[in-house]
Write a protein that holds these residues in place. Structure first.
Motif, PDB file in Angstrom:
ATOM      1  N   ARG A   1      10.763  -4.072 -14.029  1.00 13.15           N
ATOM      2  CA  ARG A   1      12.059  -4.091 -13.359  1.00 13.15           C
ATOM      3  C   ARG A   1      13.042  -5.037 -14.036  1.00 13.15           C
ATOM      4  O   ARG A   1      14.247  -4.767 -14.121  1.00 13.15           O
ATOM      5  CB  ARG A   1      11.856  -4.511 -11.894  1.00 13.15           C
ATOM      6  CG  ARG A   1      13.122  -4.635 -11.057  1.00 13.15           C
ATOM      7  CD  ARG A   1      12.746  -4.898  -9.609  1.00 13.15           C
ATOM      8  NE  ARG A   1      13.897  -5.057  -8.741  1.00 13.15           N
ATOM      9  CZ  ARG A   1      14.352  -6.213  -8.301  1.00 13.15           C
ATOM     10  NH1 ARG A   1      13.747  -7.347  -8.687  1.00 13.15           N
ATOM     11  NH2 ARG A   1      15.389  -6.281  -7.497  1.00 13.15           N
TER      12      ARG A   1
ATOM     13  N   PHE B   1       1.590  -5.461 -10.924  1.00 14.96           N
ATOM     14  CA  PHE B   1       2.514  -5.110  -9.851  1.00 14.96           C
ATOM     15  C   PHE B   1       2.739  -6.318  -8.947  1.00 14.96           C
ATOM     16  O   PHE B   1       1.802  -7.070  -8.650  1.00 14.96           O
ATOM     17  CB  PHE B   1       1.966  -3.935  -9.031  1.00 14.96           C
ATOM     18  CG  PHE B   1       1.882  -2.656  -9.825  1.00 14.96           C
ATOM     19  CD1 PHE B   1       2.910  -1.727  -9.786  1.00 14.96           C
ATOM     20  CD2 PHE B   1       0.778  -2.387 -10.632  1.00 14.96           C
ATOM     21  CE1 PHE B   1       2.848  -0.559 -10.526  1.00 14.96           C
ATOM     22  CE2 PHE B   1       0.696  -1.215 -11.375  1.00 14.96           C
ATOM     23  CZ  PHE B   1       1.743  -0.307 -11.315  1.00 14.96           C
TER      24      PHE B   1
ATOM     25  N   HIS C   1       3.807  -2.288  -0.583  1.00 15.84           N
ATOM     26  CA  HIS C   1       4.497  -1.022  -0.365  1.00 15.84           C
ATOM     27  C   HIS C   1       3.547   0.160  -0.528  1.00 15.84           C
ATOM     28  O   HIS C   1       3.511   1.072   0.319  1.00 15.84           O
ATOM     29  CB  HIS C   1       5.664  -0.924  -1.353  1.00 15.84           C
ATOM     30  CG  HIS C   1       6.427   0.355  -1.309  1.00 15.84           C
ATOM     31  ND1 HIS C   1       7.111   0.780  -0.192  1.00 15.84           N
ATOM     32  CD2 HIS C   1       6.618   1.308  -2.259  1.00 15.84           C
ATOM     33  CE1 HIS C   1       7.706   1.938  -0.456  1.00 15.84           C
ATOM     34  NE2 HIS C   1       7.414   2.279  -1.699  1.00 15.84           N
ATOM     35  N   TYR C   2       2.757   0.162  -1.589  1.00 12.54           N
ATOM     36  CA  TYR C   2       1.875   1.302  -1.850  1.00 12.54           C
ATOM     37  C   TYR C   2       0.601   1.272  -1.010  1.00 12.54           C
ATOM     38  O   TYR C   2      -0.027   2.308  -0.800  1.00 12.54           O
ATOM     39  CB  TYR C   2       1.542   1.380  -3.342  1.00 12.54           C
ATOM     40  CG  TYR C   2       2.764   1.679  -4.175  1.00 12.54           C
ATOM     41  CD1 TYR C   2       3.535   2.809  -3.932  1.00 12.54           C
ATOM     42  CD2 TYR C   2       3.191   0.810  -5.185  1.00 12.54           C
ATOM     43  CE1 TYR C   2       4.688   3.076  -4.653  1.00 12.54           C
ATOM     44  CE2 TYR C   2       4.337   1.077  -5.930  1.00 12.54           C
ATOM     45  CZ  TYR C   2       5.078   2.200  -5.648  1.00 12.54           C
ATOM     46  OH  TYR C   2       6.216   2.460  -6.362  1.00 12.54           O
TER      47      TYR C   2
ATOM     48  N   ASP D   1      10.253   7.171  -4.854  1.00 11.08           N
ATOM     49  CA  ASP D   1       9.234   6.982  -3.821  1.00 11.08           C
ATOM     50  C   ASP D   1       9.490   7.873  -2.604  1.00 11.08           C
ATOM     51  O   ASP D   1       8.551   8.401  -2.002  1.00 11.08           O
ATOM     52  CB  ASP D   1       9.187   5.520  -3.388  1.00 11.08           C
ATOM     53  CG  ASP D   1       8.370   4.650  -4.337  1.00 11.08           C
ATOM     54  OD1 ASP D   1       7.587   5.214  -5.125  1.00 11.08           O
ATOM     55  OD2 ASP D   1       8.516   3.418  -4.286  1.00 11.08           O
TER      56      ASP D   1
ATOM     57  N   TYR E   1       7.286   3.842 -12.877  1.00 15.00           N
ATOM     58  CA  TYR E   1       6.153   3.073 -12.368  1.00 15.00           C
ATOM     59  C   TYR E   1       5.529   2.180 -13.444  1.00 15.00           C
ATOM     60  O   TYR E   1       4.737   1.295 -13.126  1.00 15.00           O
ATOM     61  CB  TYR E   1       5.089   4.007 -11.795  1.00 15.00           C
ATOM     62  CG  TYR E   1       5.569   4.772 -10.580  1.00 15.00           C
ATOM     63  CD1 TYR E   1       6.044   4.107  -9.451  1.00 15.00           C
ATOM     64  CD2 TYR E   1       5.569   6.162 -10.554  1.00 15.00           C
ATOM     65  CE1 TYR E   1       6.504   4.795  -8.344  1.00 15.00           C
ATOM     66  CE2 TYR E   1       6.011   6.860  -9.449  1.00 15.00           C
ATOM     67  CZ  TYR E   1       6.488   6.180  -8.343  1.00 15.00           C
ATOM     68  OH  TYR E   1       6.950   6.867  -7.242  1.00 15.00           O
TER      69      TYR E   1
ATOM     70  N   GLU F   1       5.410  -4.766  -4.303  1.00 16.23           N
ATOM     71  CA  GLU F   1       5.054  -3.406  -4.708  1.00 16.23           C
ATOM     72  C   GLU F   1       3.676  -3.025  -4.183  1.00 16.23           C
ATOM     73  O   GLU F   1       3.482  -1.912  -3.667  1.00 16.23           O
ATOM     74  CB  GLU F   1       5.069  -3.302  -6.232  1.00 16.23           C
ATOM     75  CG  GLU F   1       6.443  -3.344  -6.863  1.00 16.23           C
ATOM     76  CD  GLU F   1       6.369  -3.333  -8.376  1.00 16.23           C
ATOM     77  OE1 GLU F   1       7.032  -2.485  -8.991  1.00 16.23           O
ATOM     78  OE2 GLU F   1       5.639  -4.182  -8.955  1.00 16.23           O
TER      79      GLU F   1
ATOM     80  N   ASP G   1      16.285  -0.321  -8.748  1.00 20.83           N
ATOM     81  CA  ASP G   1      15.882  -0.263  -7.341  1.00 20.83           C
ATOM     82  C   ASP G   1      16.306   1.047  -6.695  1.00 20.83           C
ATOM     83  O   ASP G   1      15.554   1.635  -5.909  1.00 20.83           O
ATOM     84  CB  ASP G   1      16.480  -1.445  -6.567  1.00 20.83           C
ATOM     85  CG  ASP G   1      15.834  -2.772  -6.942  1.00 20.83           C
ATOM     86  OD1 ASP G   1      14.762  -2.749  -7.592  1.00 20.83           O
ATOM     87  OD2 ASP G   1      16.403  -3.829  -6.601  1.00 20.83           O
TER      88      ASP G   1
END
Length: 394
Positions: A361, A42, A49-50, A377, A357, A46, A370
């Motif tokens: 990308r 990742f 973000h998580y 999400d 997931y 990313e 995106d």
């Protein structure tokens, strides 16, 4: 001219075996050398973000040689494995500011296990897609998660790398069956390619529960309390998980009722079209009446929350927008604010039995990917908020 007759059973058995063989061949090609799914790395964005931090914060940690060492990819990009994301959580939880320690969100003493049943009476509503992405998102955000595939068609299992007719994997039926061959639920749980996410895969034998239960109800007190079987089994692994996601079959049978009796929350997926809404209406009426019946014989059916998730939504489709407005006029409080948009990225990922997931990308139109991942999400963070609210967190 008459067409030649053929033996129906032999024909469909042969076709089923050929499809299964080809699918297994694809699995071996996609996940060599042992046909087991792996998980990509990742990006720093990313991971931030998580984790709920800024990318600059992660960059600073790396420069200060704190936390796990990322892999340096092409162009100097820092990428992390899912295991390293867990390490980062634990590091930040231990060393971050005491007033902002939300990096390890697992449930605390007094917070009950959350069991979310995902249901719909009609196939094609995006139920399994929702279950897979929700379970993986919860794992990526630090929740110890168990996914249970209750659909004998085993689509959720396939998305996590299982092919029941080849792998001969056990299913939940082995843990809730009525005879002496019943196994502890721990024996039917398998690991996935996501840390913090385990699964109980499905197989066709699950359908036996639909036939065995009415027979057991006639012959024993245990059978009459069939609805308690999943909850009783889950009690043995209560301390291992924070959230359990149950992908129910698209029918209101004993498997679905058993799941609902064990559930603490219900998520109903619905496609915003008239026939789907009519089907959901019948499903709700049947479900309400059957729930009243099993409550009268001792079932404890009480939910922390019930929500409707609009799936495969196309905002530019005027009839769909009208149908959404119609639903909101009746169910405004119960409809999730974030709909699941229809996206080619989701279906394209499914071609290789992967989720958003898992895919890279770079293999997609970036704008399409995106938009899809942002929508996914938004849905999953909203559901995560409901889980935390049920635990009494702000």
């Amino acid at each position: 001219m008459l067409l030649p007759a053929f033996e129906f059973d032999d024909k469909i058995l042969a076709q089923g075996a050929e499809i299964s063989r080809k699918l297994d061949q694809l699995r071996l090609e996609k996940f060599p050398p042992n046909a087991k799914k792996t998980l990509r790395h990742f990006s720093m964005a990313e991971v931030a973000h998580y984790l709920g931090v800024s990318p600059n914060n992660l960059k600073r940690l790396h420069l200060e040689k704190k936390g796990p060492e990322p892999t340096i990819a092409a162009g100097g990009r820092r990428i992390y494995s899912a295991e390293q994301m867990i390490e980062l959580r634990q590091y930040l939880d231990k060393n971050g500011r005491s007033d902002a320690k939300k990096y390890v969100p697992r449930r605390k003493s007094g917070e009950k296990l959350q069991v979310i049943a995902i249901v719909n009476f009609k196939g094609g509503s995006g139920k399994t897609t929702t279950a897979a992405h929700l379970a993986q998102h919860l794992a990526l955000t630090g929740h110890r998660t168990l996914a249970i595939d209750l659909d004998p068609q085993a689509s959720l299992s396939a998305l996590h790398g299982f092919q029941p007719e080849i792998d001969r994997n056990p299913s939940l039926f082995d843990a809730i069956r009525y005879d002496d061959e019943r196994k502890p639920i721990r024996n039917v749980i398998a690991a996935t390619n996501f840390p913090y996410l385990d699964i109980i895969p499905a197989n066709l034998e699950l359908q036996e529960y639909e036939y065995a239960t009415p027979l057991a109800m006639q012959g024993s007190a245990e059978g009459k309390r069939f609805f308690a079987r999943l909850g009783k089994a889950l009690a043995d692994v209560d301390e291992l998980y924070d959230v359990i996601i149950v992908d129910c079959p698209p029918q209101l049978g004993y498997l679905t009722l058993t799941a609902l009796a064990a559930a603490t929350s219900v998520l109903i997926t619905v496609h915003p079209q008239m026939l789907d809404l009519m089907s959901m209406s019948q499903f709700l009426l049947m479900l309400g009446n059957i729930t009243k019946t099993i409550k009268n014989v001792g079932a404890h059916v009480q939910m922390d929350w019930l929500r409707y998730l609009i799936t495969r939504y196309e905002p530019t489709d005027i009839p769909q927008a009208q149908m959404l407005g119609f639903m909101q006029s009746m169910l405004a409080e119960e409809i999730l604010k974030s709909p699941m948009l229809k996206s080619t990225a989701i279906s394209d990922a499914g071609l290789t039995k992967q989720t958003l997931y898992e895919v890279e990308r770079a293999n997609f139109n970036r704008e399409t990917y995106d938009r899809a991942i942002e929508c996914m999400d938004a849905v999953n963070f909203e559901i995560q908020g409901l889980i935390h609210q049920a635990w009494g967190r702000l």
